[in-house]
Design a protein around this motif. Structure first.
Motif, short mmCIF file in Angstrom:
data_model
loop_
_atom_site.label_atom_id
_atom_site.label_comp_id
_atom_site.label_asym_id
_atom_site.label_seq_id
_atom_site.Cartn_x
_atom_site.Cartn_y
_atom_site.Cartn_z
N ARG A 125 0.63 -1.56 -0.01
CA ARG A 125 0.01 0.29 0.17
C ARG A 125 0.51 1.11 0.00
O ARG A 125 1.47 1.37 0.73
CB ARG A 125 -1.31 -0.05 1.52
CG ARG A 125 -1.91 -0.24 0.47
CD ARG A 125 -3.52 0.05 2.44
NE ARG A 125 -3.04 -0.25 3.28
CZ ARG A 125 -3.04 -0.92 4.09
NH1 ARG A 125 -3.63 0.47 4.96
NH2 ARG A 125 -2.56 -1.79 5.48
N SER B 49 0.28 4.31 -1.54
CA SER B 49 -1.34 5.52 -1.00
C SER B 49 -2.56 4.99 -0.39
O SER B 49 -2.62 4.09 -0.99
CB SER B 49 -1.26 5.93 -2.21
OG SER B 49 -2.23 6.15 -3.04
N ARG B 50 -2.92 5.32 0.85
CA ARG B 50 -4.21 4.66 0.85
C ARG B 50 -4.97 5.58 1.02
O ARG B 50 -6.40 5.19 0.50
CB ARG B 50 -4.58 5.23 2.98
CG ARG B 50 -3.81 4.11 3.49
CD ARG B 50 -3.52 4.24 5.23
NE ARG B 50 -2.25 5.56 5.59
CZ ARG B 50 -2.16 5.37 6.54
NH1 ARG B 50 -2.39 4.29 7.24
NH2 ARG B 50 -0.87 6.48 7.08
N LEU C 68 -6.58 6.94 -5.67
CA LEU C 68 -6.49 8.08 -6.55
C LEU C 68 -7.08 8.36 -7.57
O LEU C 68 -6.83 9.61 -8.10
CB LEU C 68 -5.57 7.28 -8.07
CG LEU C 68 -3.85 6.81 -6.58
CD1 LEU C 68 -2.94 6.13 -8.39
CD2 LEU C 68 -3.13 7.79 -5.81
N PHE D 54 -0.63 10.06 -8.35
CA PHE D 54 -0.09 9.02 -7.49
C PHE D 54 0.64 10.59 -6.30
O PHE D 54 0.39 9.94 -4.70
CB PHE D 54 1.46 7.95 -7.65
CG PHE D 54 1.78 7.92 -6.78
CD1 PHE D 54 2.98 7.65 -6.03
CD2 PHE D 54 1.01 6.91 -5.64
CE1 PHE D 54 4.16 7.20 -5.08
CE2 PHE D 54 1.65 6.07 -3.95
CZ PHE D 54 3.06 6.80 -4.29
N ALA E 4 -1.81 12.30 -4.12
CA ALA E 4 -2.39 11.58 -2.50
C ALA E 4 -1.41 11.74 -1.67
O ALA E 4 -2.22 12.09 -1.26
CB ALA E 4 -2.74 10.52 -3.94
N ARG E 5 -0.74 10.94 -1.89
CA ARG E 5 0.82 10.81 -0.80
C ARG E 5 0.65 12.03 -0.38
O ARG E 5 1.45 12.17 1.18
CB ARG E 5 2.45 10.59 -1.66
CG ARG E 5 3.28 9.70 -0.72
CD ARG E 5 2.33 7.97 0.47
NE ARG E 5 3.66 8.04 1.13
CZ ARG E 5 2.79 8.24 2.46
NH1 ARG E 5 2.23 8.72 2.96
NH2 ARG E 5 3.86 7.75 3.51
N GLU F 273 -1.86 12.65 1.71
CA GLU F 273 -1.61 12.46 3.25
C GLU F 273 -0.58 12.84 4.53
O GLU F 273 -0.60 12.98 5.96
CB GLU F 273 -0.97 10.25 3.41
CG GLU F 273 -1.90 9.79 2.53
CD GLU F 273 -2.03 8.93 2.31
OE1 GLU F 273 -2.31 8.09 1.01
OE2 GLU F 273 -0.98 7.90 2.61
N LEU G 125 8.03 11.83 -0.04
CA LEU G 125 7.74 12.07 -1.59
C LEU G 125 8.84 11.43 -2.23
O LEU G 125 8.19 10.20 -3.29
CB LEU G 125 7.05 13.34 -2.34
CG LEU G 125 6.23 14.23 -1.31
CD1 LEU G 125 5.95 15.15 -1.99
CD2 LEU G 125 4.89 12.85 -1.06
N ALA H 279 8.79 7.19 -2.07
CA ALA H 279 7.22 6.24 -2.32
C ALA H 279 7.45 6.91 -3.80
O ALA H 279 6.44 6.22 -4.80
CB ALA H 279 6.50 7.88 -2.06
N TYR I 126 6.88 3.63 -5.90
CA TYR I 126 6.12 3.57 -6.66
C TYR I 126 6.37 3.02 -8.80
O TYR I 126 5.26 1.90 -8.69
CB TYR I 126 4.85 4.90 -7.12
CG TYR I 126 3.21 4.68 -8.00
CD1 TYR I 126 3.73 5.28 -9.35
CD2 TYR I 126 2.32 4.07 -7.55
CE1 TYR I 126 3.21 5.57 -10.36
CE2 TYR I 126 1.66 4.93 -9.07
CZ TYR I 126 1.59 5.56 -9.86
OH TYR I 126 0.84 5.57 -10.43
#
Lengths: 116, 147
Positions: free
Chosen positions: A36, A38-39, A42, A64, A67-68, A71, B85, B88, B92
């Motif tokens: 996971r 990002s929760r 999207l 993405f 979104a992150r 959070e 970020l 991440a 991703y």
């Protein structure tokens, strides 16, 4: 006399129903641990991005990261608001704690006037 | 359904979970505070999008990319977000790469399967060859993900 079923308060928010216009939450949190990234869904973030009339297109990576970032933002503002609550020796975060944090922290200046 | 941008809220349950995990145990949050945070998060995304879009336009691009968003974070004075970020983003990208390879592998396996099935059928019947060819063509259609 007709009993008011609405109960106290202006409106009741129920978790999971997401309000009037929002789509029902079809995504359950994914069970794969560590996968996971990002929760936040999207699709919802993408809807926000598309709401901007100046934006033509946004790549998947951009969505993405937004979104992150959102959070991280939620974590940050919650923690900052908690500092205010702590000073009042309370264990419940109140709306005023948030308002105080917004006033106190420069980075949150963009929120002024937007939450009402 | 006309929705104002500010009304597009992120799911309450997810917001609540993020807040709870950010706070120490035993601390709770009022509904008003939580919904205000949720709204703030939406405003944040809108503001970040607008900022990022400026960078994209400066670069004469029509598509927002990851670096536009990172530049926006710095512009908005959220430099502390940039490093997490970036990490991440790398994770991703790895995940996306893995997914792509997995689906390509699946396709290869599928093609192999249909080939071997054809051979089996050929032994039994000679009549349905045309139908099988049509089916194969349908299977080879690729699905494109549009952004």
């Amino acid at each position: 006399m007709a009993a008011l079923a609405a109960g106290k308060g202006a409106f009741r928010e129920e978790e999971g129903t997401g309000g009037d216009a929002a789509a029902p939450q079809l995504h359950a949190p994914t069970s794969a641990p560590g996968a996971r990234l990002s929760r936040l869904p999207l699709a919802r973030v993408k809807a926000l991005v598309k709401a901007d009339p100046d934006v033509t297109l946004a790549g998947q990576e951009a969505i993405f990261i937004l979104a992150r970032a959102a959070e991280l933002f939620v974590e940050t503002i919650a923690k900052d608001a908690y500092c205010c609550a702590q000073q009042g020796k309370r264990k419940t975060l109140q709306r005023r704690d948030l308002d105080n944090a917004i006033e106190a922290v420069d980075e949150f200046a963009f929120l002024e006037g937007t939450l009402d | 359904m006309a929705e104002r941008p500010e009304d597009l809220n992120l799911p309450n349950a997810v917001i609540t979970r993020i807040i709870k995990e950010a706070l120490p145990d035993g601390v709770s949050i009022s509904k008003e505070a939580r919904s205000a945070i949720s709204r703030a998060a939406s405003v944040f995304v809108l503001y970040a999008t607008s900022c990022a879009n400026n960078f994209a336009m400066k670069g004469k691009r029509k598509t927002l990319n990851a670096s536009d968003v990172l530049s926006a974070m710095e512009e908005m004075e959220f430099q502390r977000f940039v490093t997490p970020l970036k990490e991440a983003l790398e994770a991703y990208r790895r995940e996306q790469k893995g997914k792509k390879e997995a689906s390509e592998q699946k396709k290869k396996d599928k093609d192999k399967k249909t080939d071997s099935e054809e051979q089996d059928k050929g032994r039994d019947e000679d009549n349905d060859e045309d139908e099988e060819r049509l089916e194969e063509e349908e299977q080879n259609e690729e699905e494109e993900v549009d952004n």
